[in-house]
Design a protein around this motif. Structure first.
Motif, PDB file in Angstrom:
ATOM      1  N   GLY A  18      -0.795   7.487  -3.818  1.00 33.17           N
ATOM      2  CA  GLY A  18       0.027   6.678  -2.915  1.00 33.17           C
ATOM      3  C   GLY A  18      -0.560   5.302  -2.673  1.00 33.17           C
ATOM      4  O   GLY A  18       0.162   4.298  -2.653  1.00 33.17           O
ATOM      5  N   LYS A  19      -1.884   5.242  -2.506  1.00 35.01           N
ATOM      6  CA  LYS A  19      -2.537   3.950  -2.304  1.00 35.01           C
ATOM      7  C   LYS A  19      -2.448   3.085  -3.560  1.00 35.01           C
ATOM      8  O   LYS A  19      -2.275   1.866  -3.477  1.00 35.01           O
ATOM      9  CB  LYS A  19      -3.993   4.164  -1.898  1.00 35.01           C
ATOM     10  N   THR A  20      -2.575   3.712  -4.718  1.00 28.67           N
ATOM     11  CA  THR A  20      -2.453   2.964  -5.970  1.00 28.67           C
ATOM     12  C   THR A  20      -1.070   2.335  -6.082  1.00 28.67           C
ATOM     13  O   THR A  20      -0.932   1.164  -6.471  1.00 28.67           O
ATOM     14  CB  THR A  20      -2.705   3.884  -7.173  1.00 28.67           C
ATOM     15  N   LEU A  21      -0.035   3.093  -5.729  1.00 30.71           N
ATOM     16  CA  LEU A  21       1.329   2.561  -5.789  1.00 30.71           C
ATOM     17  C   LEU A  21       1.508   1.389  -4.829  1.00 30.71           C
ATOM     18  O   LEU A  21       2.149   0.389  -5.163  1.00 30.71           O
ATOM     19  CB  LEU A  21       2.336   3.673  -5.470  1.00 30.71           C
ATOM     20  N   ALA A  22       0.933   1.510  -3.633  1.00 29.92           N
ATOM     21  CA  ALA A  22       1.032   0.410  -2.661  1.00 29.92           C
ATOM     22  C   ALA A  22       0.291  -0.827  -3.149  1.00 29.92           C
ATOM     23  O   ALA A  22       0.784  -1.958  -3.021  1.00 29.92           O
ATOM     24  CB  ALA A  22       0.480   0.857  -1.309  1.00 29.92           C
ATOM     25  N   GLU A  23      -0.878  -0.621  -3.729  1.00 30.15           N
ATOM     26  CA  GLU A  23      -1.660  -1.745  -4.255  1.00 30.15           C
ATOM     27  C   GLU A  23      -0.928  -2.446  -5.391  1.00 30.15           C
ATOM     28  O   GLU A  23      -0.946  -3.679  -5.495  1.00 30.15           O
ATOM     29  CB  GLU A  23      -3.019  -1.245  -4.721  1.00 30.15           C
ATOM     30  N   GLN A  24      -0.281  -1.655  -6.255  1.00 34.05           N
ATOM     31  CA  GLN A  24       0.496  -2.247  -7.335  1.00 34.05           C
ATOM     32  C   GLN A  24       1.636  -3.091  -6.781  1.00 34.05           C
ATOM     33  O   GLN A  24       1.921  -4.187  -7.270  1.00 34.05           O
ATOM     34  CB  GLN A  24       1.040  -1.144  -8.243  1.00 34.05           C
ATOM     35  N   ALA A  25       2.306  -2.570  -5.739  1.00 37.74           N
ATOM     36  CA  ALA A  25       3.418  -3.301  -5.132  1.00 37.74           C
ATOM     37  C   ALA A  25       2.937  -4.625  -4.546  1.00 37.74           C
ATOM     38  O   ALA A  25       3.592  -5.669  -4.704  1.00 37.74           O
ATOM     39  CB  ALA A  25       4.075  -2.452  -4.051  1.00 37.74           C
ATOM     40  N   LEU A  26       1.786  -4.584  -3.875  1.00 35.03           N
ATOM     41  CA  LEU A  26       1.244  -5.797  -3.261  1.00 35.03           C
ATOM     42  C   LEU A  26       0.869  -6.823  -4.324  1.00 35.03           C
ATOM     43  O   LEU A  26       1.248  -7.998  -4.228  1.00 35.03           O
ATOM     44  CB  LEU A  26       0.008  -5.447  -2.430  1.00 35.03           C
ATOM     45  N   GLU A  27       0.152  -6.383  -5.329  1.00 33.18           N
ATOM     46  CA  GLU A  27      -0.321  -7.299  -6.364  1.00 33.18           C
ATOM     47  C   GLU A  27       0.826  -7.908  -7.157  1.00 33.18           C
ATOM     48  O   GLU A  27       0.887  -9.119  -7.378  1.00 33.18           O
ATOM     49  CB  GLU A  27      -1.273  -6.568  -7.305  1.00 33.18           C
ATOM     50  N   LEU A  28       1.754  -7.056  -7.598  1.00 37.98           N
ATOM     51  CA  LEU A  28       2.792  -7.529  -8.508  1.00 37.98           C
ATOM     52  C   LEU A  28       3.915  -8.285  -7.797  1.00 37.98           C
ATOM     53  O   LEU A  28       4.686  -8.992  -8.442  1.00 37.98           O
ATOM     54  CB  LEU A  28       3.358  -6.351  -9.299  1.00 37.98           C
ATOM     55  N   SER A  29       3.985  -8.142  -6.475  1.00 38.19           N
ATOM     56  CA  SER A  29       4.962  -8.935  -5.715  1.00 38.19           C
ATOM     57  C   SER A  29       4.382 -10.278  -5.313  1.00 38.19           C
ATOM     58  O   SER A  29       5.074 -11.092  -4.696  1.00 38.19           O
ATOM     59  CB  SER A  29       5.395  -8.174  -4.460  1.00 38.19           C
ATOM     60  N   GLY A  30       3.122 -10.489  -5.644  1.00 39.29           N
ATOM     61  CA  GLY A  30       2.473 -11.728  -5.247  1.00 39.29           C
ATOM     62  C   GLY A  30       2.080 -11.754  -3.792  1.00 39.29           C
ATOM     63  O   GLY A  30       1.845 -12.820  -3.221  1.00 39.29           O
ATOM     64  N   GLY A  31       2.042 -10.585  -3.160  1.00 40.99           N
ATOM     65  CA  GLY A  31       1.622 -10.498  -1.764  1.00 40.99           C
ATOM     66  C   GLY A  31       2.740 -10.556  -0.757  1.00 40.99           C
ATOM     67  O   GLY A  31       2.513 -10.352   0.441  1.00 40.99           O
ATOM     68  N   SER A  32       3.965 -10.814  -1.226  1.00 42.30           N
ATOM     69  CA  SER A  32       5.092 -10.863  -0.287  1.00 42.30           C
ATOM     70  C   SER A  32       6.400 -10.669  -1.035  1.00 42.30           C
ATOM     71  O   SER A  32       6.471 -10.883  -2.249  1.00 42.30           O
ATOM     72  CB  SER A  32       5.123 -12.204   0.453  1.00 42.30           C
ATOM     73  N   GLY A  33       7.415 -10.257  -0.290  1.00 43.56           N
ATOM     74  CA  GLY A  33       8.735 -10.092  -0.895  1.00 43.56           C
ATOM     75  C   GLY A  33       9.215  -8.653  -0.842  1.00 43.56           C
ATOM     76  O   GLY A  33       8.535  -7.758  -0.332  1.00 43.56           O
ATOM     77  N   LYS A  34      10.398  -8.436  -1.386  1.00 51.27           N
ATOM     78  CA  LYS A  34      11.055  -7.131  -1.351  1.00 51.27           C
ATOM     79  C   LYS A  34      10.656  -6.295  -2.568  1.00 51.27           C
ATOM     80  O   LYS A  34      10.634  -6.786  -3.694  1.00 51.27           O
ATOM     81  CB  LYS A  34      12.571  -7.298  -1.330  1.00 51.27           C
ATOM     82  N   VAL A  35      10.366  -5.022  -2.301  1.00 52.02           N
ATOM     83  CA  VAL A  35      10.085  -4.078  -3.381  1.00 52.02           C
ATOM     84  C   VAL A  35      10.927  -2.831  -3.160  1.00 52.02           C
ATOM     85  O   VAL A  35      11.320  -2.519  -2.027  1.00 52.02           O
ATOM     86  CB  VAL A  35       8.591  -3.706  -3.454  1.00 52.02           C
ATOM     87  N   ALA A  36      11.207  -2.121  -4.241  1.00 51.67           N
ATOM     88  CA  ALA A  36      11.971  -0.879  -4.170  1.00 51.67           C
ATOM     89  C   ALA A  36      11.237   0.199  -4.937  1.00 51.67           C
ATOM     90  O   ALA A  36      10.445  -0.079  -5.837  1.00 51.67           O
ATOM     91  CB  ALA A  36      13.377  -1.075  -4.738  1.00 51.67           C
TER      92      ALA A  36
END
Length: 362
Positions: free
Chosen positions: A169-187
Motif C-alpha cells: 500500500g505504501k509503495t502504491l502511494a509513493e508511486q502516485a506521489l512521485e508520478l503525479s509530480g507531487g500534486s494533482g488528481k490520481v485514480a
C-alpha cells in the motif's frame, strides 16, 4: 538455510518460466470483514503439536485452486506450485473457475474434499464466501493454505503473502506521489470490488495519502475492471473522460495496469498521464520501452505458488501447525518463519523500470 533467499530479484533462471503476459489477476492479503464466517474447524495439523523432524510422506495429493484459470498471473503461480509438488514427490492437481466471482470457487472446494485431497491451496476470491467449505475440508483433516489472496484466518491454516499489506500500500502511494509530480488528481484501477488483497492495499494507500506529505495528491476514484482486460481498458477510457486533468492511474492488478498502459500508449494522454501499479516485466516491457510507463512493481508469482506447495506439505506432515514462530524449509527458497495469524511473507516486491527490466523474464 537463509530465509527469503533470492526473493527480491527473480531472474529468468530462478523462475524457469518464459511467459509473455497480457493480463493477470493481482491479489494478496486480508482485509477487515464485516461478515463473520462459519465457526472454525481446525484441521488435524492444528489439533496437534508441531514435529519439525517429521518426514513429508511420498505421494501427497496437493491441489491448487487459483482465483481463475487461464489467467497468466495465476498460471505462473500454479506452475510454481507444481514445481514444489514434483520436488516433494506428490501428486499435483489444478482446478478452478473461469471467472473471479465471490462464490465461484465453492463447488471446486467441495469436489476436492470428495476427492480426498491431502492439501488444498487456494487464492480466495472472497474472504468469507469460501469459509464454510474450507472448514469442512479442515474438519476432514485436509490442511488449507491460502496464497496471494487470503480467506478469513478462521478457515485456513497458513497464508502465503507476497509482501506485507503495508509495504504494498505504501509503495502504491509513493508511486502516485512521485508520478503525479507531487500534486494533482490520481485514480485507482482495481480488480473486483470484493478482492481481499486489492481492498487491503487500497485502504493502506488511502491512509498514506491522508498524511501531510501527500496533501497535494487527490484520489478522485477507485474504478473496477473485474480483472477483465476489455473492461479494464474501457474503465481507463471512462476515467480519462471523467477526469481529463488526471495525473496518474495506479493499478494494483496486472490485468488493469496492462490495459491502462495499452490505452494510454496509443492516445493523446501518453506522456501526460502516468500509469503504475503491479505488473509483470514481460507484460509491461513494451510500455516501459515506449515511455508510457516509468516504473511499476511486483514479486515473483512462481515463488508464491512454490512456497504454498511446501507450506501445505509441511502442514500435512505435522512439521508445522500454523502457529506463530514455527519454521519450515521451502526447497530452493530456504527456511521460513510463520508470523502472527499464520502469515508467511514471501519477501519485498521489486521495482521495475528502464534500467533493470531487461534483467527479468517472467
Amino acid at each position: 538455510m537463509s530465509s527469503r533467499r533470492g526473493l527480491s530479484l527473480v531472474l529468468a533462471g530462478s523462475l524457469g518460466l518464459t511467459m509473455a503476459l497480457t493480463a493477470c489477476g493481482g491479489g494478496t492479503t486480508r482485509e477487515s470483514q464485516a461478515q463473520q464466517p462459519a465457526a472454525p474447524a481446525p484441521s488435524s495439523s492444528a489439533a496437534a503439536s508441531a514435529d519439525p523432524s517429521a518426514e513429508i510422506p511420498e505421494g501427497l495429493k496437493i491441489a491448487f485452486l487459483p482465483k481463475q484459470l487461464n489467467n497468466p498471473y495465476s498460471d505462473i503461480e500454479a506452475a510454481g506450485g507444481k514445481e514444489a509438488v514434483e520436488e516433494l514427490g506428490g501428486e499435483y492437481s489444478l482446478v478452478g473457475p473461469n471467472d473471479a466471482s465471490a462464490s465461484s470457487q465453492v463447488s471446486y472446494i467441495n469436489t476436492l474434499i470428495q476427492q480426498q485431497q491431502d492439501v488444498i491451496n487456494i487464492a480466495a476470491n472472497d474472504p468469507n464466501a469460501v469459509c464454510p467449505s474450507l472448514n469442512q475440508a479442515r474438519a476432514k483433516g485436509i490442511p488449507v493454505v491460502t496464497f496471494d489472496s487470503d480467506a478469513n484466518p478462521d478457515c485456513r491454516d497458513v497464508f502465503i503473502n507476497q509482501a506485507t499489506t503495508e509495504g504494498i500500500g505504501k509503495t502504491l502511494a509513493e508511486q502516485a506521489l512521485e508520478l503525479s509530480g507531487g500534486s494533482g488528481k490520481v485514480a485507482v484501477l482495481s480488480a473486483t470490488a470484493n478482492a481481499t488483497n486489492q481492498n487491503a492495499w487500497i485502504e493502506v494507500m488511502k491512509e498514506e495519502l491522508a498524511k501531510p506529505e501527500y496533501a497535494g495528491v487527490e484520489l478522485v476514484e477507485v474504478a473496477y475492471g473485474d480483472d477483465d482486460d476489455q473492461k479494464s481498458f474501457q474503465q481507463t477510457q471512462a476515467l480519462l473522460q471523467k477526469y481529463p486533468d488526471l495525473k496518474a492511474i495506479v493499478s494494483p492488478t496486472t490485468v488493469g495496469i496492462a490495459a491502462a498502459a495499452r490505452y494510454i500508449s496509443s492516445s493523446d494522454y501518453k506522456g501526460k498521464v502516468a500509469v503504475t501499479g503491479l505488473g509483470t516485466p514481460n507484460q509491461m516491457r513494451e510500455y516501459v520501452k515506449d515511455g508510457t510507463v516509468k516504473e511499476f512493481a511486483l514479486w515473483s508469482p512462481a515463488d508464491i505458488g512454490y512456497l504454498a506447495g511446501y507450506a501445505g506439505a509441511a502442514l500435512k506432515a505435522g512439521q508445522i501447525t500454523g502457529a506463530e514462530g514455527e519454521t519450515f524449509e521451502a526447497g530452493r527458497l530456504g527456511e521460513y518463519t510463520i508470523g502472527a495469524d499464520g502469515e508467511v511473507v514471501l519477501g519485498p516486491p521489486t521495482t521495475f523500470d528502464a534500467s533493470n527490466i531487461d534483467q527479468f523474464d517472467f
